[in-house]
Design a protein around this motif. Structure first.
Motif, short mmCIF file in Angstrom:
data_model
loop_
_atom_site.label_atom_id
_atom_site.label_comp_id
_atom_site.label_asym_id
_atom_site.label_seq_id
_atom_site.Cartn_x
_atom_site.Cartn_y
_atom_site.Cartn_z
N PRO A 1 11.54 -1.72 2.74
CA PRO A 1 11.87 -0.12 2.26
C PRO A 1 13.00 0.26 3.24
O PRO A 1 14.01 1.02 2.83
N LYS B 1 3.93 2.90 6.54
CA LYS B 1 3.12 3.10 7.76
C LYS B 1 3.47 2.82 8.86
O LYS B 1 3.63 3.46 10.05
N SER B 2 3.91 1.44 9.14
CA SER B 2 4.39 0.97 10.13
C SER B 2 5.70 1.49 10.49
O SER B 2 6.26 1.66 11.58
N GLY B 3 6.55 1.89 9.58
CA GLY B 3 8.08 2.33 9.68
C GLY B 3 8.82 1.28 10.14
O GLY B 3 10.12 1.43 10.49
N VAL C 1 0.01 -11.99 6.52
CA VAL C 1 1.17 -11.40 6.17
C VAL C 1 2.22 -11.56 7.13
O VAL C 1 3.45 -11.73 6.71
N GLY D 1 0.73 -1.40 0.05
CA GLY D 1 -0.02 -0.06 0.05
C GLY D 1 0.91 1.12 0.12
O GLY D 1 0.27 2.24 -0.24
N LYS E 1 6.88 -12.59 7.24
CA LYS E 1 7.69 -11.64 8.05
C LYS E 1 8.36 -12.06 9.22
O LYS E 1 9.62 -11.81 9.49
O1 LIG Z 1 3.87 0.81 4.64
P1 LIG Z 1 4.47 -0.43 5.61
O2 LIG Z 1 4.01 -0.25 7.05
O3 LIG Z 1 5.71 -0.42 5.50
O4 LIG Z 1 3.77 -1.83 4.94
C1 LIG Z 1 3.84 -2.04 3.59
C2 LIG Z 1 2.83 -3.20 3.22
O5 LIG Z 1 2.97 -4.28 4.16
C3 LIG Z 1 1.88 -4.82 4.45
O6 LIG Z 1 1.89 -4.52 5.86
C4 LIG Z 1 2.03 -6.70 4.42
O7 LIG Z 1 2.33 -6.70 3.03
C5 LIG Z 1 0.65 -4.30 3.68
O8 LIG Z 1 -0.31 -4.29 4.52
C6 LIG Z 1 1.33 -2.72 3.55
O9 LIG Z 1 0.63 -2.05 2.62
#
Ligand SMILES: O=P(O)(O)OC[C@H]1O[C@](O)(CO)[C@@H](O)[C@@H]1O
Length: 426
Positions: A138, A131-133, A409, A77, A413
């Motif tokens: 990434p 979002k989670s950081g 998911v 996302g 991980k």
């Molecule tokens: O924006 P984040 O927290 O890095 O997550 C990226 C993607 O990884 C997921 O948590 C799992 O694939 C998705 O829901 C999310 O879009």
């Protein structure tokens, strides 16, 4: 701006569960269903933070004057919606000065090494999004490209060229950005990653790309105002009910089909939205996709004559193309194609759609849901995002699952962290 046509779906109106739609509409409206703390996307097109939006416009404009390339770093996302919007709106061969390059969605050493080589001596900036950081892909891409940017531009200049989009207060990326003096924009707590393209996740990079994001919001607001009915006259609900009815009949997969090459990433974005939302508790249609007529020359045979009652198609049909070239008359006519001279490409593409629908539905016994899109621009992008988000909320609840979490998911991980020796993971 999106009309659902079920004429070729084999479904009869009675097979669409209008009563269930009405019940679930109430659940969505009163925010009383599972995952109700992730419904921020419903009001977002009007409720977003206007001060932050103005600030994003300023920063994006200033960045545009300093760079030629924006590298966005994110996955799922935090990646797919940006690419979907950019390719659908600006096209694949646009002339805007800013090019967007995507990173952080792969751990391929080859990809990162080649990207790093390509960026040498180029004027680039980074928008890192998580979002989670805490996401690995990434995270490690950012480490590499941040270092390169600092080496190429110097530490002070790099601070002006790096922007982070993340949680407002938590997570490693927020801490890192604060410590290093990078600007941050916020992903709201109540909007999940796959629902986040209209938040700074998508809006900031798209502003840097010179895209009219006011029009994107205009389209999303239009959808929000149009899609208010509590029954099957609501087009998003009609689509949700139709795919659920086919699921009940035993279909296992839905292929989203576009005839527009530049909408390939709409397909990819849609796959995450529906796959991550619905694939739970042993339930869910497998979302797949095809681009026609390209894939008719690779997948067409399977679609026409492969096993039946496995897959159905949902076709996106664009009414008004952006450009409309016609086929030229050729004096020699060696290729024998003069019978097409004077016809527009759109006319030919539209005839192809009709011909293919007829072949797949009548001869191939493959149900087709048709989504009629008015056009293919910024406003339509905003509209389609809201349409599909509302549709997946309805559809997921119809299947009896929580459409707003993604517990599965985490399994990969966790395994990956274990194998790589992350402290504290057993
Ligand atoms: O924006 P984040 O927290 O890095 O997550 C990226 C993607 O990884 C997921 O948590 C799992 O694939 C998705 O829901 C999310 O879009």
């Amino acid at each position: 701006m999106i009309k659902v046509n079920l004429d070729h779906s084999s479904l009869k109106t009675v097979e669409l569960d209008n009563n269930k739609v009405k019940q679930i509409h109430e659940i969505i409206k009163t925010k009383s269903g599972a995952g109700n703390d992730f419904l921020g996307w419903i009001e977002w097109p009007e409720a977003f933070n206007k001060n932050e939006y103005d600030e994003m416009k300023k920063v994006a404009n200033s960045l545009r004057s300093k760079i030629d390339i924006l590298v966005t770093i994110g996955i799922g996302g935090s990646y797919l919606g940006i690419r979907a919007a950019d390719e659908m709106i600006r096209g694949l061969n646009h002339s805007d000065k800013i090019k967007i390059i995507y990173s952080g969605h792969t751990m391929s050493s080859t990809y990162i090494a080649q990207l790093s080589e390509y960026l040498k001596n180029k004027k680039f900036g980074i928008c890192v999004i998580s979002k989670s950081g805490t996401t690995t892909e990434p995270g490690i891409a950012f480490r590499t490209l941040e270092k390169q940017l600092i080496e190429q531009s110097g530490i002070e200049k790099a601070k002006e060229l790096i922007v982070a989009v993340t949680d407002g207060s938590r997570g490693a990326l927020k801490t890192l950005a604060n410590k290093k003096g990078y600007l941050t924009f916020t992903i709201p707590d109540d909007i999940g990653g796959r629902f986040s393209v209209l938040t700074p996740v998508g809006i900031f990079p798209l502003l840097v790309a010179g895209i009219n994001t006011d029009n994107i919001f205009k389209g999303a607001i239009k959808a929000k105002n149009n899609l208010v009915q509590n029954d099957l006259t609501n087009q998003a609900y009609k689509y949700a009910a139709a795919r659920n009815a086919l699921y009940k009949q035993g279909y296992k997969a839905e292929a989203l089909v576009t005839y527009e090459l530049q909408m390939q990433y709409i397909n990819e974005w849609w796959k995450q939205l529906f796959g991550e939302s619905e694939g739970k508790e042993g339930k869910g249609l497998f979302p797949t996709s095809m681009v026609f007529s390209t894939d008719l020359h690779s997948m067409g045979q399977w679609v026409q004559e492969g096993p039946r009652k496995v897959i159905f198609e949902t076709i996106i049909k664009i009414q008004n193309p952006v450009g409309n070239l016609s086929v030229e008359l050729d004096q020699d006519n060696y290729d024998g194609l003069n019978f097409l001279a004077g016809k527009s490409f759109h006319e030919i593409n539209s005839v192809a759609i009709e011909g293919v629908i007829d072949a797949h539905v009548n001869a191939g016994k493959m149900p087709n849901i048709i989504l009629e899109f008015e056009k293919m621009d910024d406003e339509q992008f905003g509209y389609l995002v809201y349409f599909f988000e509302l549709a997946v909320a309805m559809s997921g609840y119809m299947m009896g699952i929580n459409p707003f979490d993604q517990p599965g998911v985490e399994v990969y991980k966790h395994n990956m962290f274990k194998l790589l020796g992350k402290p504290g993971i057993k």
